[in-house]
Structure formats: C-alpha cells, structure tokens
Design an enzyme around this catalytic site. Structure first.
Site, PDB file in Angstrom:
ATOM      1  N   TYR A  34      33.419   2.087  75.997  1.00  0.00           N
ATOM      2  CA  TYR A  34      33.822   2.286  77.391  1.00  0.00           C
ATOM      3  C   TYR A  34      32.619   2.207  78.316  1.00  0.00           C
ATOM      4  O   TYR A  34      32.636   1.505  79.338  1.00  0.00           O
ATOM      5  CB  TYR A  34      34.513   3.639  77.542  1.00  0.00           C
ATOM      6  CG  TYR A  34      34.697   4.073  78.981  1.00  0.00           C
ATOM      7  CD1 TYR A  34      35.634   3.438  79.793  1.00  0.00           C
ATOM      8  CD2 TYR A  34      33.930   5.102  79.525  1.00  0.00           C
ATOM      9  CE1 TYR A  34      35.795   3.823  81.117  1.00  0.00           C
ATOM     10  CE2 TYR A  34      34.082   5.488  80.843  1.00  0.00           C
ATOM     11  CZ  TYR A  34      35.011   4.849  81.639  1.00  0.00           C
ATOM     12  OH  TYR A  34      35.170   5.218  82.950  1.00  0.00           O
TER      13      TYR A  34
ATOM     14  N   LYS B  72      31.901  -0.572  81.345  1.00  0.00           N
ATOM     15  CA  LYS B  72      31.645  -0.183  82.734  1.00  0.00           C
ATOM     16  C   LYS B  72      30.272  -0.684  83.196  1.00  0.00           C
ATOM     17  O   LYS B  72      30.099  -1.097  84.351  1.00  0.00           O
ATOM     18  CB  LYS B  72      31.732   1.336  82.882  1.00  0.00           C
ATOM     19  CG  LYS B  72      33.106   1.924  82.603  1.00  0.00           C
ATOM     20  CD  LYS B  72      34.146   1.475  83.601  1.00  0.00           C
ATOM     21  CE  LYS B  72      34.017   2.152  84.935  1.00  0.00           C
ATOM     22  NZ  LYS B  72      35.126   1.813  85.861  1.00  0.00           N
TER      23      LYS B  72
END
Length: 375
Positions: free
Chosen positions: A158, A162
């Site tokens: 994740y 990002k």
C-alpha cells in the site's frame, strides 16, 4: 482566495475522508458544481444531508471505475479542480498487489491524463504518511518535516503504491493542457486519520468489547505518533485548493508535498485508542501480550501459514510483521510547512476532536455490544 464558481471533482466521495471534504466544500464555498466520483452509489442519507448546505451549488453523482479512462474524461469535462482522495487501503496484506497497483497507481495516472485532456488546471492528491514509512528496521522519526531524509525500504505494498502515485502526481505539475494552459499539482500526506466514521477505531472498540472491555495493546507506550483529526485534514485540502487557485501561491505550492497533522498529543497508537475510549468504560492492557521479539515471530508464523495455504484457502492474518513494526516505531511530523505555504491551521483542538469522536463511538457502542452478544 475563494473557490467561488469552480467546478470540483472529488474522487472517493463516499469514503471516510471524501464525505467530509464534500461537506466542507459545500459549507465553505459557493461552487458552480461539485462532482461526487465513486465506484459505489452514494447512500441516500449522505446526499440528503448535503441539501442544507448545498445552496446554489449543483451536486452531481458520477458512479464508475477509476480505471476507466472514458469515464474519467467524462467526469473531468468542464471541471477546473480535482481532489483525488480515492484509494484502496490494505494493512494486513489481504489484497492482491495487482489490485492495489491498478487502483492506486494506474487509476491516478489515468485521472491525470483525463485532467490534461479536459483542461483541469488544479489537482490535489491525497497521499499518505506511509509513503515515508516506517521502514522494515523501525527507524524512528521524531517531529520530522518535508526535508527529513529517510530510507524507505520495506514499505507495505500500500505504501509503495501511494508513493508511486504521489510521484506521478507531482511530476505532472507544469504539464501543458490541451488548451495551452498549465496543470498545477500538490500532494498532502496526512498522519493516521481519526474521527467520526473511522473504521479502524470502530474495529479496535469491537475487539475491546470481545475482550471484556479491555483494549488490546499492540504498540509500546514509547512508540509515539501524532494522529490527525478528520476535520483538520479536510481543512488542509480546502487550503491546498485555495492555494493552487491563488496566482501568488500557485507557483510556490505546485509540485510540492505537505505533511498534515494537528495538535493531537503525541502517544502510541494503543494509548491513543485508550485516550479516546476510556470515557466509554474501556481499560487497556498494561503491556504487550508477549515480548516484541516473540510477537514478531508470531506474525512470521501466520504469514508463512498464509503463504503455504494460499493455493487452497485464503487466510486473514491477525497482524503482519510490517504492521507490528509500524505500530511500534516512533514516527511524528510537523505541519509548519503546510501552515506557511497553504495557510493551514487546525480548525479543531484536541479536546474538540476527542469529544466529537467519542460522541460518534458512543452511538455505535450499543449496536456493537448487541452484535457480539448475538453471536
């Protein structure tokens, strides 16, 4: 600088942050139109709740997939500003890496392309603290800022998605639009966001109920972090939008990232949960369930078991090594640059934020107790 007359697109408009941002934009600005872009249809109660602050602003719903380039072009056509809030969050490694990359990275790239094709002049990307870390070693940062250097190896998937989406967003600053204008972009890196609607707080409260109203301790008291209240995060987004519209600030802000935090006291994640929920009758474990090294090995066991059984059955691990490190690493930052460049200042004090959050959890508590009793 006001956003009066702007046509704004908010992606992820039905999520925790998206809903609050939409509401603030309608409360604070007289927009020409606000477009709610999400993969799900907005709940009826959410749309009804916007009517009392809508005034003359047109509220439009765009339901579709952020990986659909034609859909994105349609949503951006005639718009002047995009708040890109949408993303998939996964801290337990339950989702396939490809899905995270498709939505968080590819979706951002396609949205930026749509902005260029449809002459959108301003783009604010909601990044994450996890683009910075903590890294796999648990190297701490205390009161860091945008100039702090840090080795970001070993991030969550994740966090990596990002980080890549943020890089793409900032690189797009200054891109030439179809009509010859220029795109200005900036990104915001909020700390762990809490407040009414936070599903992580609700999760910890539910686990506490299951443990006879004793909150689990998963982070050591010395692992200080600085969470940020949702009301202050959306205020930072509004200020970023205003700054990109202001000709005097646009050049300075464009292409930069900003940490977003507030005056919530620095404490560990577990002690933060207790600070919020103690008035609801919860206590907290005094120490970790087992020494940190044993906890790390416990996480490793579950991850290996999931890996071995993955072809046959899907196992949801209770906690991963990366999550354990994240929750036990001192990691805090300052909002001085956002204050200086964007004019950001926390709207809500710690006491106000805490009170609002407790009031929301108090409305959920009876239902959560009943669900557990009925099992």
């Amino acid at each position: 600088m006001s956003l009066r007359g702007e046509v704004c697109v908010v992606t992820g408009a039905c999520g925790f942050l998206g809903r609050k941002l939409v509401r603030l934009l309608l409360d604070e600005e007289t927009l020409a139109e606000i477009r709610l872009l999400d993969r799900y249809e907005p709940p009826v109660e959410f749309l009804q709740g916007l009517k009392d602050c809508q005034r003359k602003t047109v509220v439009s719903v765009y339901e579709g997939d952020i990986r659909d380039s034609e859909f994105l072009r349609k949503a951006c056509r005639g718009a002047s500003m995009v708040f890109h809030v949408a993303s998939v969050i996964d801290t337990h490694g339950n989702l396939e890496d490809s899905e995270l990359y498709d939505i968080n990275v590819k979706g951002t790239k396609l949205l930026l392309e749509a902005c260029i094709q449809e002459n959108v002049t301003s783009f604010i990307y909601t990044s994450s603290l996890e683009v910075m870390g903590p890294n796999s070693n648990g190297d701490p940062i205390i009161n860091g800022n945008e100039d702090t250097k840090y080795n970001t190896f070993g991030l969550f998937t994740y966090g990596n998605t990002k980080k890549e989406a943020e890089r793409i967003s900032l690189k797009a600053n200054g891109e030439v639009l179809q009509n010859g204008g220029l795109l200005a972009t900036c990104t915001l890196r909020p700390m762990y966001i809490y407040g009414d609607g936070c599903r992580f707080l609700l999760y910890h409260m539910t686990r506490g109920i299951q443990n006879n109203d004793v909150l689990y301790r998963v982070s050591a008291p010395e692992a200080l972090v600085n969470p940020v209240y949702i009301g202050n995060v959306v205020q930072a987004h509004l200020q970023a939008g205003r700054a990109l519209k202001d000709p005097l600030k646009r050049t300075n802000v464009g292409g930069k990232f900003y940490y977003v935090c507030d005056d919530t006291p620095h404490m560990s994640y577990s002690d933060f949960n207790y600070a919020i929920m103690s008035s609801l009758g919860f206590s907290i474990q005094k120490k970790l369930a087992m020494p940190y090294t044993l906890l790390y090995l416990y996480c490793l066991f579950w991850e290996m078991l999931r890996f071995l059984l993955h072809p046959f059955i899907k196992i949801h691990v209770p906690i991963t090594r990366k999550l354990l490190v994240l929750m036990n690493t001192p990691f805090s930052f300052s909002y001085q640059k956002a204050q200086r460049d964007l004019g950001y200042a926390p709207r809500y004090t710690w006491e106000e934020a805490r009170t609002h959050t407790i009031e929301w959890l108090a409305t959920k508590l009876p239902k959560e107790r009943e669900k557990i009793r009925s099992k």
